[in-house]
Design a protein around this motif. Structure first.
Motif, short mmCIF file in Angstrom:
data_model
loop_
_atom_site.label_atom_id
_atom_site.label_comp_id
_atom_site.label_asym_id
_atom_site.label_seq_id
_atom_site.Cartn_x
_atom_site.Cartn_y
_atom_site.Cartn_z
N LEU A 1 0.86 -1.18 0.00
CA LEU A 1 0.00 0.00 0.00
C LEU A 1 0.89 1.23 0.00
N GLU A 2 0.94 1.91 -1.14
CA GLU A 2 1.85 3.03 -1.31
C GLU A 2 1.37 4.24 -0.52
N LYS A 3 2.35 5.00 -0.04
CA LYS A 3 2.01 6.28 0.61
C LYS A 3 1.44 7.22 -0.44
N GLY A 4 0.59 8.12 -0.02
CA GLY A 4 0.09 9.14 -0.94
C GLY A 4 -0.95 8.63 -1.90
N LYS A 5 -1.51 7.46 -1.62
CA LYS A 5 -2.60 6.97 -2.47
C LYS A 5 -3.84 6.74 -1.63
N LYS A 6 -4.98 6.92 -2.28
CA LYS A 6 -6.24 6.53 -1.64
C LYS A 6 -6.55 5.13 -2.12
N VAL A 7 -6.48 4.20 -1.20
CA VAL A 7 -6.61 2.80 -1.58
C VAL A 7 -7.98 2.27 -1.18
N ALA A 8 -8.61 1.53 -2.08
CA ALA A 8 -9.85 0.82 -1.72
C ALA A 8 -9.64 -0.67 -1.88
N ILE A 9 -9.95 -1.41 -0.81
CA ILE A 9 -9.97 -2.87 -0.89
C ILE A 9 -11.41 -3.22 -1.24
N LEU A 10 -11.62 -3.73 -2.44
CA LEU A 10 -12.97 -3.94 -2.96
C LEU A 10 -13.25 -5.44 -3.06
N GLY A 11 -14.42 -5.84 -2.56
CA GLY A 11 -14.77 -7.26 -2.70
C GLY A 11 -16.10 -7.54 -2.02
N PRO A 12 -16.70 -8.67 -2.35
CA PRO A 12 -18.00 -9.02 -1.76
C PRO A 12 -17.85 -9.38 -0.28
N ARG B 1 -8.28 -13.98 -1.35
CA ARG B 1 -7.17 -13.75 -2.28
C ARG B 1 -7.31 -12.39 -2.96
N VAL B 2 -6.18 -11.84 -3.42
CA VAL B 2 -6.21 -10.63 -4.23
C VAL B 2 -6.34 -11.06 -5.68
N LEU B 3 -7.44 -10.65 -6.32
CA LEU B 3 -7.67 -11.04 -7.72
C LEU B 3 -6.96 -10.11 -8.68
N SER C 1 -15.13 5.97 -7.41
CA SER C 1 -15.17 7.43 -7.31
C SER C 1 -14.14 7.94 -6.31
N PHE C 2 -13.85 7.17 -5.28
CA PHE C 2 -12.97 7.67 -4.22
C PHE C 2 -11.49 7.31 -4.42
N ALA C 3 -11.24 6.06 -4.78
CA ALA C 3 -9.86 5.57 -4.69
C ALA C 3 -9.03 5.90 -5.93
N ASP C 4 -7.72 5.96 -5.77
CA ASP C 4 -6.87 5.99 -6.96
C ASP C 4 -6.05 4.71 -7.09
N TRP C 5 -6.29 3.77 -6.18
CA TRP C 5 -5.70 2.44 -6.28
C TRP C 5 -6.72 1.44 -5.75
N ILE C 6 -7.04 0.43 -6.52
CA ILE C 6 -8.07 -0.51 -6.09
C ILE C 6 -7.48 -1.92 -6.02
N VAL C 7 -7.76 -2.57 -4.90
CA VAL C 7 -7.33 -3.94 -4.71
C VAL C 7 -8.60 -4.79 -4.69
N VAL C 8 -8.73 -5.69 -5.63
CA VAL C 8 -9.95 -6.51 -5.70
C VAL C 8 -9.69 -7.83 -4.98
#
Ligand code: ADP
Ligand code: ADP
Length: 227
Positions: free
Chosen positions: A24-35, A213-215, A201-208
């Motif tokens: 998770l990089e500094k200076g990014k808005k990260v979203a962990i996205l998943g069901p 697991r990370v897809l 809309s919010f994140a500039d980095w998305i982790v699915v």
């Protein structure tokens, strides 16, 4: 923050994380996205050291997280987690006491505690609630109080588990605005969500994530065009 080959199994349960590699990089808005059930909350609990990997390791600022009292105390001053349900994070007493709890625990002087509490209440726009008993506030107000409590610890990273869950559209939009403001003030922001629109809309980095697991991960455009 970094997770290297992290596996986690709840006692007597299934494997909730199955080999997570993530930076998770500094200076990014990260979203962990998943069901639901993907392992998002489990992952967030690893970021603040509440859960310890069964295998693999977590790193903060290049140091491997150690599960000692001293290390975890330092980690939790740097990384603040806002739980999904504010009631799990509230104690008793007035809003002021609620927000002062963490800084008091750090052993800060009374004046410093007071300054931090008032500043955090101001950022959240809830100064007028400071003498109210926290338990009787609305859900949205409680959410703001718990965020203020985390802010009062002056963390570098703010982690929100499903920030907009159970909030009406207006309160959700307000919360997103607050997260933007905190980001612009220099905080690193990590959220978990099942809401695709919020992530995009919010994140500039998305982790699915799915099934522990990370897809995929990448910028919203990269993730979007992969689908
Ligand atoms: P998410 O946040 O993406 O909804 P979770 O991290 O809460 O996912 O859950 C991942 C998996 O771990 C799910 O299968 C869930 O049922 C299981 N799990 C979560 N919390 C517990 C717990 N306290 N005890 C046992 N199993 C749990
Ligand atoms: P300004 O008008 O100077 O921008 P704000 O009230 O908007 O002041 O706060 C600026 C930023 O300072 C906030 O967005 C937040 O990131 C940080 N901040 C405010 N209060 C606290 C606090 N109690 N602990 C940690 N950081 C805080």
């Amino acid at each position: 923050m970094e997770l290297k080959d992290v596996y986690y199994q709840y006692p007597g349960g299934e494997w909730a994380l199955k080999g997570i590699n993530l930076r998770l990089e500094k200076g990014k808005k990260v979203a962990i996205l998943g069901p639901n059930g993907a392992g998002k909350s489990t992952l967030l609990l690893h970021l603040i050291g509440i859960l310890k990997p069964k295998k693999g390791a977590v790193y903060f600022d290049g140091s491997r997280v150690e599960y000692t009292k001293a290390f975890l105390k330092r980690l939790r001053q740097k990384v603040g987690l806002v739980f999904q349900d504010p009631d799990t994070q509230m104690f008793a007493g007035s809003v002021f006491q609620e927000v002062a709890f963490g800084p008091l625990n750090l052993g800060l002087e009374e004046q410093e505690v007071r300054n931090r509490v008032l500043k955090a209440l101001e950022v959240m726009g809830i100064e007028d609630l400071k003498h109210r008993p926290a338990h009787f506030l609305s859900y949205g107000q409680k959410k703001k109080v718990t965020i203020a409590s985390v802010l009062a610890m002056s963390p570098e990273v703010l982690v929100f588990d499903e920030p907009t869950a159970y909030l009406d559209p207006k309160s959700s939009a307000e919360l997103v605005e607050i997260m933007e403001k905190l980001y612009l003030s220099g905080k690193q922001i990590v959220i978990s969500t099942h809401d695709v629109d919020l992530a995009f809309s919010f994140a500039d980095w998305i982790v699915v994530m799915k099934d522990g697991r990370v897809l995929a991960q990448g910028s919203p455009v990269e993730i979007f065009t992969d689908k």
